[in-house]
Each structure stands twice: as C-alpha cells, then as structure tokens.
Design an enzyme around this catalytic site. Structure first.
Site, PDB file in Angstrom:
ATOM      1  N   CYS A  42       3.277  -5.011   6.522  1.00 47.24           N
ATOM      2  CA  CYS A  42       2.874  -4.718   5.147  1.00 47.24           C
ATOM      3  C   CYS A  42       4.080  -4.298   4.320  1.00 47.24           C
ATOM      4  O   CYS A  42       5.176  -4.072   4.835  1.00 47.24           O
ATOM      5  CB  CYS A  42       1.830  -3.606   5.126  1.00 47.24           C
ATOM      6  SG  CYS A  42       0.216  -4.094   5.791  1.00 47.24           S
ATOM      7  N   HIS A  78       0.819  -1.215   0.000  1.00 50.37           N
ATOM      8  CA  HIS A  78       0.000   0.000   0.000  1.00 50.37           C
ATOM      9  C   HIS A  78       0.855   1.268   0.000  1.00 50.37           C
ATOM     10  O   HIS A  78       2.067   1.230   0.270  1.00 50.37           O
ATOM     11  CB  HIS A  78      -0.922   0.019   1.214  1.00 50.37           C
ATOM     12  CG  HIS A  78      -0.206   0.040   2.539  1.00 50.37           C
ATOM     13  ND1 HIS A  78       0.350   1.171   3.073  1.00 50.37           N
ATOM     14  CD2 HIS A  78       0.037  -0.953   3.436  1.00 50.37           C
ATOM     15  CE1 HIS A  78       0.899   0.893   4.240  1.00 50.37           C
ATOM     16  NE2 HIS A  78       0.728  -0.400   4.482  1.00 50.37           N
TER      17      HIS A  78
END
Length: 395
Positions: free
Chosen positions: A338, A320
C-alpha cells in the site's frame, strides 16, 4: 278568367325535351365516362401491407421477429408503440420494408399501424397487435458511479452483469453514453461479465454524463434476457491527479494542473512492492481493518483500525493513513504494497497528511505510482483501464 294566356301543348313538349337534353339522362350523347371515372375512383388499393408476427401473436421474440413490408406499393407511415404509448423507432428501407431500430421489451404488448400507397396514390392500411415473450431467465447490471453522483476525472462508467454475456454486441447496442461537452466514449469488455466506458483521456472537469440502459428484452446469452431500463447521470468534478514516486518517497498532489501539496509517503518494501501505473479511487473508508490473510500474506499483519483508507485496486491496494510507520514517511519504503501517509491512531488530527489527503479526495480521483520496479497494475484490477492504450481499449 285570371287573364293569363294558356301554354300550348307544343310549347310544353319543347320545354320538357330541352330539360331532358340538359340533364344528360343517359341518352345517345352519353359516352359512359362518368360511370367509368367513378368506378376507377372507388377501386381498392393494390398495395398490400404485411406485418410479422401475425395479429394476436404471443411469446414473440424481442429481436428479429418484427418486420413490416409493402407489396405493390410503398410504405408511407409506420407506427409501433407499447401499451403505454411509448413509440418504437424504426426505419423504412427502399419504401417497402420497416424494421425496428432496436430490440423490443419483454412481456410487452405492442400495437402496429402501417399505411402504404399504390402507384395511383390509393392507400391501404394494416393494424395488428402482438405480445413479446416472458423470459424464464434474466440478468441485470450493477453499475458505478451511482445516479446523481459527482466523481473524479478518472472514473469510468462500469457495469458488472449477473450473468456472463455471450452476445456482447447486442448488449453494447442497448447502452448509450452521451456527454456535455461532447467527447467520444468507447466500451471495453473485461471477461464476459463486465464492461467499462471511458474517453481516450481523463474526463474534462465539469463534464455531464448521461447513460441510458435499455436492457429490457436484450438476449445477453441464449434464453437469458435483460430486465433493466435506467437512466444514470453523473458529473465530473475538479481534476485531481496525485503522483507517488517510490524512489523519492514523495507524493505530489495536483489540482486542475497546479501543484496543491507535496506529501511524504512510504510504499511497498522489497518483496512487497506497490503496483505501478494509474489507479482510480473506488472507495473511501474513514477506518477499516486490514488483514494480511485477505491478500495472501498469511498472518503477517492484522490492523483493526487503519484510518483514512482509500481503495485503489480490488486486490487490496490502498492509499491510507499509517500511525505505526515511525520515520518511514519520506525516507524509506516499509509497507506490504500500500501507499502509507502519516496519521495518528483514531484519525482525529484533521491537519495531519493522511486526513488532509482523505478530505481533499473524491471517488474517481487518480493516483499514479512510479519507480517501484514492480509491474503495472492490471487494467481490470479496480477501475484502472487507463493503463491500456486507446488502440487496445477500442479493439
């Protein structure tokens, strides 16, 4: 007088005798074969056709109940169809037995027409009807990808059932997957409520996939029946596989085997390492909220406007946009697991790394993560069955 000569009684009698002799008349010269041949020709066929279930039966089981047999003869024709005329495929075995190739639909009336011949070629027919049961309990499957979609080379066809399946073989037999060009596609069960289908290697670009779900009437578990008949078609798009190296803090994006771009990234910091392995994009969100409490990290973070988020696992791993990471990109690992790419708050800059990657990606694209020193992501954590060997997949 008319000038014609009268016919004598003797000549008239001789003529009548000749006519009688030529006509056959059943005289002393008749051996009886005419009557015998006619009687033989009118003799009924010895072949006997039997249909189970009996004519007019109700609440018939969708599997195992329908069977057509011939005694003292051979089956030559069997037609079974529902009330709409849709045929039921089947095979004649040994000339004396016919069974359907697959289960029947529930709550459906079927017509049967069967013909057999005896050894002398005389035919005997049987016609009957019956109606299958109406289930009290049913299940359906939700599937990915959707009909008509275009997806990346890593996307399996995945079905999640609303009830746990205890008769998996029957369910698998009711699902067919065909591809153009042809490639072997095999199923794998994750638990008893999910089944994924994939080839041994990533799909080839341009592959057309057709899946037929013939689940209506399948007994998935005792007393619980499927109720879906669907055809799902999807297409495999261009090949995009991106490799994230946690050691070098770089991601290499490859399109159809050629390097498209290299992007600085940040991955999970010590204690929060990113999973390793092959992960498939399953969801794209222009903006989303990420709260540490949803993934077991308490109140460590709660970011309400994470831009350009692409899901890689069900447990919460994303690749992201990150507007708060400072100089981490390409230099060190700073996330909670992440993969972060440089972005701006609001995601308005289409030229920045995260926006570019988001716009270049599609559901089903593959992201490979390596050198994190964490364990490999579980095959059922998302659509990540590519981390299983083909031998394990097909067990």
């Amino acid at each position: 007088m008319n000038g014609r000569r009268p016919i004598s009684a003797a000549l008239l009698g001789a003529a009548l005798l000749l006519v009688t002799a030529c006509g056959g008349g059943g005289g002393a010269g008749d051996d009886g074969k005419g009557k015998s041949d006619k009687a033989e020709a009118n003799k009924p066929s010895q072949a006997v056709v039997t249909v189970a279930p009996k004519d007019g039966a109700d609440a018939v089981a969708t599997s195992g109940a329908l069977k057509i047999t011939a005694d003292k003869g051979k089956l030559t024709e069997v037609k079974v169809a529902d009330s709409k005329g849709n045929p039921v495929e089947g095979d004649i075995t040994g000339g004396t037995s016919w069974t359907p190739a697959h289960h029947l639909a529930a709550s459906t009336k079927y017509k049967v027409h069967a013909v057999a011949k005896d050894k002398d070629g005389r035919e005997s027919a049987k016609d009957s009807t019956f109606t299958t049961l109406t289930p009290k309990n049913t299940f359906v499957g939700t599937f990915t990808p959707e009909d008509g979609s275009k997806v990346g080379v890593g996307m399996p066809f995945s079905i999640r059932f609303t009830r746990g399946i205890t008769h998996p073989e029957d369910v698998v037999k009711a699902i067919t997957v065909k591809t153009e060009p042809a490639v072997a596609v095999e199923p794998h069960w994750f638990g008893n409520d999910r089944i994924d289908f994939r080839p041994e290697k990533y799909w080839a670009s341009g592959t057309e996939v057709t899946v037929k779900l013939n689940l209506d009437g399948v007994e998935g578990r005792p007393g619980v029946y499927g109720k879906q008949v669907r055809t799902v078609k999807f297409t495999i798009g261009r090949s995009q596989v991106s490799t994230v190296d946690a050691k070098t803090h770089m991601m290499t994006v490859e399109r159809d085997g050629k390097t498209l771009k290299k992007i600085p990234v940040t991955t999970g910091k010590p204690g929060y390492e990113t999973w390793e392995g092959q992960m498939v994009m399953s969801e794209k969100l222009t903006v989303t909220r990420m709260n540490g409490e949803t993934v077991g990290y308490g109140g460590e973070y709660d970011i309400k406007d994470v831009p350009h988020a692409i899901r890689l696992t069900n447990s919460g791993t994303f690749i992201h946009g990150n507007y708060w990471g400072g100089d981490a990109f390409g230099n060190y690992n700073a996330s909670h697991g992440c993969v972060g790419l440089r972005d701006v708050r609001g995601g308005y800059d289409s030229k920045i790394s995260a926006a570019w990657f988001f716009n270049q990606s599609m559901i089903g694209d593959v992201v490979i993560v390596k050198n994190t020193h964490d364990k490999t992501v579980a095959a059922d954590n998302g659509f990540n069955g590519w981390n299983m060997s083909w031998a394990d997949w097909t067990k």
